[in-house]
Design a protein around this motif. Structure first.
Motif, PDB file in Angstrom:
ATOM      1  N   UNK A 318       0.834  -1.211   0.000  1.00 44.18           N
ATOM      2  CA  UNK A 318       0.000   0.000   0.000  1.00 44.18           C
ATOM      3  C   UNK A 318       0.865   1.257   0.000  1.00 44.18           C
ATOM      4  N   UNK A 319       1.944   1.233   0.785  1.00 41.10           N
ATOM      5  CA  UNK A 319       2.826   2.407   0.836  1.00 41.10           C
ATOM      6  C   UNK A 319       3.476   2.656  -0.523  1.00 41.10           C
ATOM      7  N   UNK A 320       3.913   1.597  -1.176  1.00 43.52           N
ATOM      8  CA  UNK A 320       4.528   1.764  -2.494  1.00 43.52           C
ATOM      9  C   UNK A 320       3.490   2.207  -3.523  1.00 43.52           C
ATOM     10  N   UNK A 321       2.279   1.729  -3.370  1.00 45.41           N
ATOM     11  CA  UNK A 321       1.229   2.170  -4.273  1.00 45.41           C
ATOM     12  C   UNK A 321       0.971   3.661  -4.075  1.00 45.41           C
ATOM     13  N   UNK A 322       1.076   4.129  -2.835  1.00 44.39           N
ATOM     14  CA  UNK A 322       0.880   5.554  -2.549  1.00 44.39           C
ATOM     15  C   UNK A 322       1.967   6.404  -3.197  1.00 44.39           C
ATOM     16  N   UNK A 323       3.233   6.036  -2.995  1.00 44.52           N
ATOM     17  CA  UNK A 323       4.305   6.850  -3.580  1.00 44.52           C
ATOM     18  C   UNK A 323       4.292   6.743  -5.102  1.00 44.52           C
ATOM     19  N   UNK A 324       3.833   5.598  -5.638  1.00 41.71           N
ATOM     20  CA  UNK A 324       3.708   5.473  -7.077  1.00 41.71           C
ATOM     21  C   UNK A 324       2.632   6.377  -7.646  1.00 41.71           C
ATOM     22  N   UNK A 325       1.644   6.709  -6.809  1.00 43.25           N
ATOM     23  CA  UNK A 325       0.591   7.632  -7.215  1.00 43.25           C
ATOM     24  C   UNK A 325       0.928   9.070  -6.826  1.00 43.25           C
ATOM     25  N   UNK A 404      -7.940   6.524  -1.632  1.00 45.59           N
ATOM     26  CA  UNK A 404      -8.592   7.693  -2.209  1.00 45.59           C
ATOM     27  C   UNK A 404      -7.679   8.419  -3.185  1.00 45.59           C
ATOM     28  N   UNK A 405      -6.398   8.552  -2.830  1.00 45.44           N
ATOM     29  CA  UNK A 405      -5.443   9.231  -3.715  1.00 45.44           C
ATOM     30  C   UNK A 405      -5.222   8.446  -4.996  1.00 45.44           C
ATOM     31  N   UNK A 406      -5.142   7.120  -4.888  1.00 46.87           N
ATOM     32  CA  UNK A 406      -4.961   6.286  -6.079  1.00 46.87           C
ATOM     33  C   UNK A 406      -6.176   6.419  -6.992  1.00 46.87           C
ATOM     34  N   UNK A 407      -7.373   6.475  -6.396  1.00 48.60           N
ATOM     35  CA  UNK A 407      -8.592   6.648  -7.203  1.00 48.60           C
ATOM     36  C   UNK A 407      -8.554   7.988  -7.945  1.00 48.60           C
ATOM     37  N   UNK A 408      -8.129   9.047  -7.265  1.00 45.87           N
ATOM     38  CA  UNK A 408      -8.049  10.365  -7.892  1.00 45.87           C
ATOM     39  C   UNK A 408      -7.080  10.340  -9.061  1.00 45.87           C
ATOM     40  N   UNK A 409      -5.929   9.692  -8.873  1.00 46.66           N
ATOM     41  CA  UNK A 409      -4.971   9.585  -9.973  1.00 46.66           C
ATOM     42  C   UNK A 409      -5.580   8.845 -11.161  1.00 46.66           C
ATOM     43  N   UNK A 410      -6.420   7.876 -10.859  1.00 43.62           N
ATOM     44  CA  UNK A 410      -7.075   7.135 -11.935  1.00 43.62           C
ATOM     45  C   UNK A 410      -8.055   7.977 -12.720  1.00 43.62           C
ATOM     46  N   UNK A 411      -8.568   9.020 -12.077  1.00 50.10           N
ATOM     47  CA  UNK A 411      -9.531   9.894 -12.756  1.00 50.10           C
ATOM     48  C   UNK A 411      -8.856  11.005 -13.545  1.00 50.10           C
TER      49      UNK A 411
END
Length: 630
Positions: A318-325, A404-411
């Protein structure tokens, strides 16, 4: 001397004293030195941090001396304090002190008590050097130091060969990542002419703008270095086996601090990654795949520590997914909250292991709720934070911010992140199931091992403090954390006003799915466990369980692709074939000598026959040459 330097010096002194005393030191003295050194470090860190915050400065540098000067490369032994290193320093010394206190109770009566605390103190000093060093060379020195301590502590019970193999495996796999980090450092020095971290961060956009492929390779090498230390695919296989070490080691090194060093490295050099958005996407994908693989693996484990190890791997994903986003602050806050609740869970599991006479199989425990309600409360709080139970646990506020941040990046950036959001939601679903399974079996299952009473202030006090920090009360740390990270110029995630409502809906969806997972866990293990066992006994169920238990076979794959070929080469070259080739010449001479000696028989008849044969051969050769000449 600077307070900042004292934070490292105190545990370093503790290490020297404990290493020098070793078996000569009584347990109480070794405990006072080991725990006291980290306690003094925590106090020094508190005052250093307070002075820094009150000064209003964005950063502080303490130069101690120049390490070396070769060809213009002159990294200094200089300590750099800003918001990011302040966060890490507080986490390392604060959580580290609580774990040291618990370890003084947990390790009581163990052989080489002082040796354990000497390694523990050295780890804290190395980890502080890693996060406070103002250049990559000094960071790498701390990076290798924590790797060494991890190896020594995983193999602490070295009498068991399996523990030694686990230590070697962790050391080897993480060294692979370290090689990539070294390559990244060479590339950075080639382009920037320095390893000074602040200079790299400030100039990355201008220096790397001219060569995009070089920016990609530099960022990729940095990430692979981070992946090795933080157990991300493809360098994740060592973490579960690292549970061979004592439980406080698992709590401090392999849950709360060292394994988050990769997240720290990426956030520290974030401008390099911003020049390579493709690598950021790759980081997010890697984190998502890792959290899913680890979640499935945790579902079927029976060892209490291995379940928590795979959950650690998942939360790191999850942390890596956050920094990736590019949601760096969300990833760092989850790192802090994870340090609280995962330290709580590991230390609680250590208490459970001692209560059941060093038993680690959850199906050989059972009924602990009726014996020790304090441990149940600790596990319930820690497990609730791991599963992100809404509002009452800190995990809700940190993990859902990532989703939530990953979802925003997806949008707004790339639809890929929208897919990764759903992977994260699936991971939350799995987390709820295996967390409930763990708690239910240990605390409400049938008692299969007699319970042993445990007590002591050094046992319950650290758990109580970590329990409070794992509740929703820790949400109030979020604003101070954001403030200090802003001073360190770690970018805050920008949420467009038009997407705020959608982001909150995405977060609520993740919460809802996690709660559904909790309900599924209740149904499967509290009411329909016979059906679960019946499915597990079928060929399909046994096959799926075997795949998950072996974490999708990465170990077997690496054994075929890397380990066996390496052992074969080692066997071949262990006999030194090059040296054997040179031995052929004296062997030929010796064979000629033996042949010539055998012909010296002293018989005139044999000599005459040999001479006649020789003359005949010579004549035949001369005749053939004459014919060819014509």
């Amino acid at each position: 001397m600077s307070l900042l330097a004292l934070t490292i010096l105190f545990p370093l002194i503790g290490f020297v004293l404990l290493a020098a005393g070793r078996n000569k030191l009584p347990e109480p003295v070794a405990a006072i030195i080991g725990v006291g050194a980290v306690g003094l470090s925590a106090i020094a860190a508190l005052f250093a941090g307070s002075n820094f915050v009150n000064s209003g400065a964005s950063s502080q540098v303490v130069h101690l001396w120049t390490w070396f000067n070769v060809g213009g490369l002159a990294p200094g032994i200089s300590l750099h304090l800003d918001g990011l290193s302040l966060l890490m320093m507080g986490m390392i010394t604060g959580v580290g002190f609580l774990i040291h206190v618990f370890a003084s109770w947990y390790m009581r009566g163990e052989e080489d008590f002082a040796r354990f605390f000497s390694y523990f103190n050295l780890f804290v000093a190395s980890m502080l050097l890693l996060v406070l060093g103002d250049n990559l060379a000094l960071l790498f020195l701390g990076w290798e130091g924590v790797g060494l301590c991890s190896y020594l502590l995983i193999g602490y019970y070295y009498q068991n060969p399996a523990n030694g193999f686990a230590a070697i495996k962790a050391f080897t796999v993480t060294r692979v990542g370290d090689v990539f980090l070294l390559i990244a450092m060479f590339l950075i020095y080639q382009q920037f002419g320095t390893l000074h971290t602040a200079t790299i961060v400030e100039n990355a956009h201008s220096v790397l703008a001219g060569d995009h492929s070089l920016a990609i390779w530099t960022a990729l090498m940095l990430f692979l270095g981070a992946a090795g230390k933080s157990a991300q695919i493809p360098l994740q296989t060592w973490l579960a086996d690292a549970m061979a070490g004592p439980t406080p080691v698992s709590a401090l090194i392999h849950a709360a601090t060292m394994v988050t060093a990769g997240v720290y490295l990426i956030c520290r050099t974030f401008t390099v990654f911003e020049m390579a958005p493709e690598v950021l996407q790759f980081i997010a994908i890697t984190g998502a795949v890792t959290l899913l693989v680890a979640g499935f693996a945790a579902l079927v484990q029976t060892d209490i520590k291995r379940i928590l190890a795979y959950s650690t791997m998942s939360q790191l994903g999850y942390m890596f997914m956050a920094v990736g986003a590019e949601a760096y602050q969300a990833g760092l806050f989850h790192m802090l909250s994870h340090a609280f609740f995962k330290a709580l869970l590991f230390l609680s599991s250590g208490a459970v292991i001692l209560a059941y006479h060093h038993e680690q199989n959850i199906f050989k425990m059972g009924g602990l709720f009726y014996k020790n309600k304090f441990l149940f409360a600790c596990f319930a709080i820690g497990g609730g934070a791991l599963a992100a139970i809404p509002f009452v646990t800190v995990g809700f506020f940190s993990k859902d911010a990532i989703l939530g941040a990953v979802w925003v990046q997806g949008q707004q950036a790339d639809p890929l992140y929208a897919c990764l959001y759903w992977v994260g939601v699936a991971g939350a679903f799995l987390t709820s199931i295996y967390t409930f399974r763990l708690i239910w079996v240990v605390f409400f299952g049938k008692e299969n091992t007699p319970y042993h009473e445990i007590k002591g202030v050094t046992y319950w006090a650290p758990l109580a403090i970590l329990g409070v920090l794992s509740t929703g009360l820790a949400y109030f740390l979020k604003a101070p954390v954001e403030k200090v990270l802003n001073t360190a110029k770690i970018p805050a995630f920008n949420i467009p006003e038009a997407l705020e409502a959608g982001m909150h809906s995405a977060e609520y969806t993740a919460v809802g799915v996690a709660l559904v997972g909790l309900v599924v866990g209740v149904v499967l293990f509290a009411f329909a466990y016979k059906a679960v066992k019946a499915f597990a006994s079928t060929s399909l169920g046994a096959g799926l369980a075997n795949i998950c238990r072996n974490a999708f076979g990465f170990d077997s794959l690496y054994n075929i692709v890397f380990v066996k070929p390496y052992l074969l080469l080692a066997k071949i070259f262990g006999r030194d074939p090059i040296d054997g080739m040179w031995l052929a010449l004296p062997a030929i001479v010796q064979a000629g000598h033996r042949f010539g000696s055998a012909r010296q028989t002293g018989s005139l008849r044999e000599y005459a026959s040999s001479m006649a044969l020789g003359v005949a051969v010579i004549l035949m050769i001369l005749i053939m040459l004459q014919i060819v000449g014509k």
